[in-house]
Design a protein around this motif. Sequence first.
Motif, PDB file in Angstrom:
ATOM      1  N   UNK A  86       4.106   9.697  -8.740  1.00  0.00           N
ATOM      2  CA  UNK A  86       3.759  10.063 -10.118  1.00  0.00           C
ATOM      3  C   UNK A  86       2.286   9.845 -10.404  1.00  0.00           C
ATOM      4  N   UNK A  87       1.753   8.719  -9.949  1.00  0.00           N
ATOM      5  CA  UNK A  87       0.323   8.447 -10.126  1.00  0.00           C
ATOM      6  C   UNK A  87      -0.522   9.470  -9.375  1.00  0.00           C
ATOM      7  N   UNK A  88      -0.106   9.790  -8.166  1.00  0.00           N
ATOM      8  CA  UNK A  88      -0.839  10.770  -7.359  1.00  0.00           C
ATOM      9  C   UNK A  88      -0.822  12.138  -8.047  1.00  0.00           C
ATOM     10  N   UNK A  89       0.334  12.522  -8.573  1.00  0.00           N
ATOM     11  CA  UNK A  89       0.449  13.796  -9.286  1.00  0.00           C
ATOM     12  C   UNK A  89      -0.436  13.804 -10.525  1.00  0.00           C
ATOM     13  N   UNK A  90      -0.445  12.672 -11.262  1.00  0.00           N
ATOM     14  CA  UNK A  90      -1.298  12.573 -12.452  1.00  0.00           C
ATOM     15  C   UNK A  90      -2.770  12.673 -12.076  1.00  0.00           C
ATOM     16  N   UNK A  91      -3.164  11.998 -11.014  1.00  0.00           N
ATOM     17  CA  UNK A  91      -4.561  12.039 -10.565  1.00  0.00           C
ATOM     18  C   UNK A  91      -4.949  13.444 -10.134  1.00  0.00           C
ATOM     19  N   UNK A  96       0.856  -1.185   0.000  1.00  0.00           N
ATOM     20  CA  UNK A  96       0.000   0.000   0.000  1.00  0.00           C
ATOM     21  C   UNK A  96       0.897   1.242   0.000  1.00  0.00           C
ATOM     22  N   UNK A  97       0.511   2.279  -0.715  1.00  0.00           N
ATOM     23  CA  UNK A  97       1.348   3.474  -0.794  1.00  0.00           C
ATOM     24  C   UNK A  97       1.745   4.037   0.575  1.00  0.00           C
ATOM     25  N   UNK A  98       0.836   4.031   1.518  1.00  0.00           N
ATOM     26  CA  UNK A  98       1.136   4.584   2.842  1.00  0.00           C
ATOM     27  C   UNK A  98       2.139   3.769   3.640  1.00  0.00           C
ATOM     28  N   UNK A  99       2.345   2.510   3.250  1.00  0.00           N
ATOM     29  CA  UNK A  99       3.273   1.633   3.982  1.00  0.00           C
ATOM     30  C   UNK A  99       4.711   1.762   3.497  1.00  0.00           C
ATOM     31  N   UNK A 110      12.161   2.774  -3.096  1.00  0.00           N
ATOM     32  CA  UNK A 110      12.307   4.148  -3.591  1.00  0.00           C
ATOM     33  C   UNK A 110      11.618   4.310  -4.945  1.00  0.00           C
ATOM     34  N   UNK A 111      11.808   3.331  -5.832  1.00  0.00           N
ATOM     35  CA  UNK A 111      11.171   3.379  -7.153  1.00  0.00           C
ATOM     36  C   UNK A 111       9.652   3.294  -7.025  1.00  0.00           C
ATOM     37  N   UNK A 112       9.200   2.442  -6.102  1.00  0.00           N
ATOM     38  CA  UNK A 112       7.761   2.303  -5.876  1.00  0.00           C
ATOM     39  C   UNK A 112       7.175   3.615  -5.373  1.00  0.00           C
ATOM     40  N   UNK A 113       7.869   4.257  -4.441  1.00  0.00           N
ATOM     41  CA  UNK A 113       7.398   5.539  -3.918  1.00  0.00           C
ATOM     42  C   UNK A 113       7.327   6.579  -5.031  1.00  0.00           C
ATOM     43  N   UNK A 114       8.328   6.574  -5.912  1.00  0.00           N
ATOM     44  CA  UNK A 114       8.315   7.510  -7.041  1.00  0.00           C
ATOM     45  C   UNK A 114       7.130   7.237  -7.965  1.00  0.00           C
ATOM     46  N   UNK A 115       6.853   5.950  -8.211  1.00  0.00           N
ATOM     47  CA  UNK A 115       5.715   5.598  -9.073  1.00  0.00           C
ATOM     48  C   UNK A 115       4.396   6.025  -8.436  1.00  0.00           C
TER      49      UNK A 115
END
Length: 112
Positions: A95-100, A10-13, A87-92
């Motif tokens: 990026x998704x959050x920014x796109x949304x 999960x993103x928060x984890x 780190x890559x997962x957090x960046x992804x």
Amino acid sequence: MPEQDLLRVEPGAVPELRRAFLSALTTVDRQIELAKAEIRVAPWAGDPVSASAAESVNALSSHVEGAALEALLAFRAQLDAAVDNLDKTAEQYQGLEDDNTASVSQTIEDGA
């Protein structure tokens, strides 16, 4: 990569997982330092006999302890890879959050 080999996070984890892996890296790094320091034996009497004995002990222990050190180094590499992947997962996720956020903002601006 087979589906069962994937870890879903999960993103928060992600930040907490990253901290846990970094903590483990610190612990493993300390064990590596200790293993490297304790593998070698110094000639205790400073004479040729103790020098020869120390050389023999070091030769034996490097084969036995080397395996343990190699295992620690391999484990450290896996932990490091896990941190890099987090780190890559957090960046992804970011990026998704920014796109949304951009999509929602654009939709609001368009009057929808």
